[in-house]
Design a protein around this motif. Sequence first.
Motif, PDB file in Angstrom:
ATOM      1  N   GLU A   1     -11.381 -50.564 -16.925  1.00 37.82           N
ATOM      2  CA  GLU A   1     -12.490 -49.694 -16.512  1.00 37.82           C
ATOM      3  C   GLU A   1     -13.500 -50.468 -15.673  1.00 37.82           C
ATOM      4  N   VAL A   2     -13.795 -51.686 -16.088  1.00 34.64           N
ATOM      5  CA  VAL A   2     -14.741 -52.519 -15.335  1.00 34.64           C
ATOM      6  C   VAL A   2     -14.149 -52.881 -13.975  1.00 34.64           C
ATOM      7  N   ARG A   3     -12.869 -53.245 -13.953  1.00 34.41           N
ATOM      8  CA  ARG A   3     -12.222 -53.564 -12.672  1.00 34.41           C
ATOM      9  C   ARG A   3     -12.253 -52.367 -11.729  1.00 34.41           C
ATOM     10  N   ARG A   4     -11.962 -51.186 -12.246  1.00 37.38           N
ATOM     11  CA  ARG A   4     -11.986 -49.990 -11.390  1.00 37.38           C
ATOM     12  C   ARG A   4     -13.381 -49.754 -10.831  1.00 37.38           C
ATOM     13  N   LYS A   5     -14.403 -49.926 -11.666  1.00 44.26           N
ATOM     14  CA  LYS A   5     -15.784 -49.749 -11.191  1.00 44.26           C
ATOM     15  C   LYS A   5     -16.130 -50.772 -10.121  1.00 44.26           C
TER      16      LYS A   5
ATOM     17  N   GLU B   1     -14.359 -49.620  -6.931  1.00 41.08           N
ATOM     18  CA  GLU B   1     -15.016 -48.437  -6.375  1.00 41.08           C
ATOM     19  C   GLU B   1     -16.363 -48.779  -5.750  1.00 41.08           C
ATOM     20  N   LYS B   2     -17.100 -49.666  -6.383  1.00 39.88           N
ATOM     21  CA  LYS B   2     -18.410 -50.068  -5.857  1.00 39.88           C
ATOM     22  C   LYS B   2     -18.251 -50.808  -4.531  1.00 39.88           C
ATOM     23  N   VAL B   3     -17.322 -51.743  -4.488  1.00 40.51           N
ATOM     24  CA  VAL B   3     -17.099 -52.501  -3.258  1.00 40.51           C
ATOM     25  C   VAL B   3     -16.620 -51.585  -2.139  1.00 40.51           C
ATOM     26  N   SER B   4     -15.645 -50.735  -2.407  1.00 43.29           N
ATOM     27  CA  SER B   4     -15.121 -49.860  -1.355  1.00 43.29           C
ATOM     28  C   SER B   4     -16.181 -48.869  -0.887  1.00 43.29           C
ATOM     29  N   ALA B   5     -16.991 -48.345  -1.800  1.00 41.13           N
ATOM     30  CA  ALA B   5     -18.058 -47.413  -1.413  1.00 41.13           C
ATOM     31  C   ALA B   5     -19.098 -48.113  -0.543  1.00 41.13           C
ATOM     32  N   ARG B   6     -19.446 -49.348  -0.911  1.00 43.34           N
ATOM     33  CA  ARG B   6     -20.434 -50.100  -0.129  1.00 43.34           C
ATOM     34  C   ARG B   6     -19.914 -50.361   1.283  1.00 43.34           C
TER      35      ARG B   6
ATOM     36  N   VAL C   1      -4.043 -53.436  -5.667  1.00 43.25           N
ATOM     37  CA  VAL C   1      -5.336 -53.194  -6.313  1.00 43.25           C
ATOM     38  C   VAL C   1      -5.124 -52.529  -7.667  1.00 43.25           C
ATOM     39  N   GLU C   2      -4.238 -51.555  -7.714  1.00 44.83           N
ATOM     40  CA  GLU C   2      -3.952 -50.883  -8.991  1.00 44.83           C
ATOM     41  C   GLU C   2      -3.374 -51.862 -10.012  1.00 44.83           C
TER      42      GLU C   2
ATOM     43  N   GLY D   1      -4.613 -55.029 -14.863  1.00 43.92           N
ATOM     44  CA  GLY D   1      -4.493 -56.338 -15.491  1.00 43.92           C
ATOM     45  C   GLY D   1      -3.132 -56.996 -15.335  1.00 43.92           C
ATOM     46  N   ALA D   2      -2.274 -56.417 -14.499  1.00 45.90           N
ATOM     47  CA  ALA D   2      -0.934 -56.980 -14.301  1.00 45.90           C
ATOM     48  C   ALA D   2      -0.968 -58.244 -13.442  1.00 45.90           C
ATOM     49  N   ILE D   3      -1.950 -58.346 -12.554  1.00 44.03           N
ATOM     50  CA  ILE D   3      -2.119 -59.541 -11.724  1.00 44.03           C
ATOM     51  C   ILE D   3      -3.582 -59.953 -11.768  1.00 44.03           C
TER      52      ILE D   3
END
Length: 68
Positions: A4-8, A11-16, A34-35, A40-42
């Motif tokens: 969840e933290v990684r997704r946020k 999303e924050k970086v891409s939105a910025r 990215v997924e 957490g796979a990589i």
Amino acid sequence: MTSEVRRKVYEKVSARLKASGTPFDDDPRFLSAVEEWINGAIDIGELRRRYFDIQRTRTRLSSDHGGD
């Protein structure tokens, strides 16, 4: 770091970047990596390596077809 933290973070970086008018890479290979990072796979180092590999491939393909 949780997924969840990684997704946020993503999303924050891409939105910025999008808000600033900076093109953001939407290559399916990159988004797939990215997924994998989000899940957490990589780790971030592997994500970075894959991104640079994608960039190198683009550069090589571009230079290969530049004379056509």
